[in-house]
Design an enzyme around this catalytic site. Structure first.
Site, PDB file in Angstrom:
ATOM      1  N   GLU A 126     -28.553 -29.765  -8.358  1.00 15.46           N
ATOM      2  CA  GLU A 126     -28.398 -28.500  -9.092  1.00 15.46           C
ATOM      3  C   GLU A 126     -26.926 -28.387  -9.465  1.00 15.46           C
ATOM      4  O   GLU A 126     -26.065 -28.826  -8.702  1.00 15.46           O
ATOM      5  CB  GLU A 126     -28.788 -27.304  -8.202  1.00 15.46           C
ATOM      6  CG  GLU A 126     -30.273 -27.241  -7.919  1.00 15.46           C
ATOM      7  CD  GLU A 126     -30.649 -26.145  -6.929  1.00 15.46           C
ATOM      8  OE1 GLU A 126     -29.981 -25.095  -6.878  1.00 15.46           O
ATOM      9  OE2 GLU A 126     -31.631 -26.358  -6.197  1.00 15.46           O
ATOM     10  N   SER A 158     -28.632 -22.464  -5.736  1.00 18.66           N
ATOM     11  CA  SER A 158     -29.238 -21.137  -5.845  1.00 18.66           C
ATOM     12  C   SER A 158     -29.020 -20.272  -4.618  1.00 18.66           C
ATOM     13  O   SER A 158     -28.978 -19.052  -4.724  1.00 18.66           O
ATOM     14  CB  SER A 158     -30.734 -21.274  -6.101  1.00 18.66           C
ATOM     15  OG  SER A 158     -31.356 -21.974  -5.046  1.00 18.66           O
ATOM     16  N   HIS A 168     -29.038 -21.759 -12.382  1.00 18.14           N
ATOM     17  CA  HIS A 168     -28.159 -20.614 -12.112  1.00 18.14           C
ATOM     18  C   HIS A 168     -26.827 -20.687 -12.863  1.00 18.14           C
ATOM     19  O   HIS A 168     -25.994 -19.796 -12.724  1.00 18.14           O
ATOM     20  CB  HIS A 168     -27.942 -20.470 -10.602  1.00 18.14           C
ATOM     21  CG  HIS A 168     -29.229 -20.157  -9.905  1.00 18.14           C
ATOM     22  ND1 HIS A 168     -29.686 -18.872  -9.731  1.00 18.14           N
ATOM     23  CD2 HIS A 168     -30.204 -20.976  -9.419  1.00 18.14           C
ATOM     24  CE1 HIS A 168     -30.871 -18.904  -9.139  1.00 18.14           C
ATOM     25  NE2 HIS A 168     -31.200 -20.167  -8.939  1.00 18.14           N
TER      26      HIS A 168
END
Ligand code: PLP
Length: 370
Positions: A167, A171, A199
């Site tokens: 990512e 998150s 995000h």
């Protein structure tokens, strides 16, 4: 009434471990949503949806994209998203969960290796479980651990392609992946880098394009931009070289055997992308609030993440939930996060800074945390 003892026992066990979840209404000042730019209920998106309805865009798609469900609004969105994010092609999914699951179940092949960050989202795990490649976790944000995993696999005879999965902004921790180093490793290993920008989209990067905006390796980069967070809508855009999009259209089961997302939602996402690109003042305002939140909340236990996600790590589940409940009763929508969403022993309050709250709200939360 029929009794289902196994299910009942499972729920009771969750209750005894302080892990039973129930749905609760949305009340209190928003320190928990992912609606970072406050677009979800905005006048701008309402007008975009009203305009689309007036143009005759239907609410329901009526079928799979491969059948009657493919609408001009989907294709217009995908063309605009590919241009905006600087890639050859993009594909719109109903949710980020379905998109991540499709990516990882479909693209890595038997004989390949997927090396993923230990803190990667549940939807990526879902895809890996359904896929045929070997999968191995690397310690969080540890590029050397990624390299070791590749080295060990090659030494033990692995011959296929390597896929690195991370990512860009985590998150539950709010920290960033070392994207430049990961991109270099991917180049050295001839690997494909898959980056979930859930995000970061709309919040970070040039024009809000996410943290991969400046990575210059588009031929082996796939990014996932969920539309239910800063974009204020729902769905997700997989942004990738054309070959991967064509492959997903032909092989991704959650794309093929599923009703296409609402064409109205495609119109809304298109409007959201234009707002993100054309109204940088929203992002500037959000970053001013993130700075204020860091000044006021870090001294009161929140992590210094430099992002809109600022966890207060407490550790055990019960005290975390008690702390969240006490903040909720004081009028703050702050949620406790427990395993399995995060590793055991790291239960936390996940504070999220959005444009749905004011600087006064942030000051009030700081006082309540003190
Ligand atoms: C990092 C990450 N990826 C994917 C998803 C799934 O996206 P969606 O909520 O659109 O299903 C989420 C949602 O929580 C997420 O945090």
């Amino acid at each position: 009434m029929t009794v289902f003892p196994d299910h009942l026992r499972d729920l009771e066990q969750l209750g005894r471990r302080d892990r039973l979840r129930t749905l609760s209404p949305r009340t209190g000042r928003d320190f928990s949503s992912n609606d970072y730019l406050g677009l979800g209920g905005s006048q701008a998106l309402r007008s975009a949806v009203r305009d689309a309805l007036e143009r005759g865009v239907p609410v329901g798609s009526g079928g799979s994209r491969l059948l009657r469900g493919n609408h001009a609004e989907h294709e217009a969105l995908e063309a605009e998203a590919a241009t905006f994010f600087g890639a050859e092609a993009s594909l719109f999914f109903s949710t980020g969960y379905a998109a991540n699951a499709a990516l990882l179940a479909t693209l890595p092949q038997r004989g390949d290796l997927v090396v993923h960050d230990a803190l990667i989202h549940a939807s990526a795990h879902e895809g890996m479980r359904a896929g045929r490649a070997d999968c191995v976790a690397a310690a969080h944000n540890d590029v050397a651990a990624f390299a070791d995993a590749i080295g060990q696999w090659r030494t033990s005879g692995g011959r296929g392609r390597v896929w690195l999965v991370v990512e860009s902004l985590y998150s539950m921790d709010g920290d960033r992946a070392p994207l430049n180093d990961l991109a270099q490793l991917a180049d050295a290993a001839n690997a494909v880098l898959i980056v979930d920008e859930a995000h970061a989209t709309g919040v970070f990067g040039r024009d809000g394009r996410g943290l991969c905006a400046d990575l210059e390796r588009r031929d082996k980069l796939i990014t996932l931009h969920t539309c239910g967070k800063a974009l204020g809508c729902e769905g997700a855009l997989v942004v990738a070289p054309r070959i991967f999009v064509d492959f997903l259209v032909n092989r991704a089961r959650s794309f093929i055997f599923s009703t296409a997302p609402s064409p109205l939602m495609a119109s809304a996402v298109r409007a959201a992308l234009r707002i993100v690109a054309g109204e940088p003042e929203r992002r500037a305002e959000l970053h001013a609030r993130i700075d204020l939140a860091h000044r006021l909340l870090v001294p009161r236990g929140a992590s210094d993440t430099g992002s809109q996600i600022m966890p207060v790590i407490i550790g055990e589940d019960a005290p975390t939930m008690a702390r969240a409940a006490s903040l909720q009763s004081a009028g703050f929508d702050v949620r406790g996060i427990r395993p399995p969403a995060i590793p055991t022993g790291t239960a936390r309050l996940r504070l999220s800074i959005t444009l749905n709250t004011t600087p006064d709200d942030i000051e009030a939360l700081a006082e309540a945390l003190a």
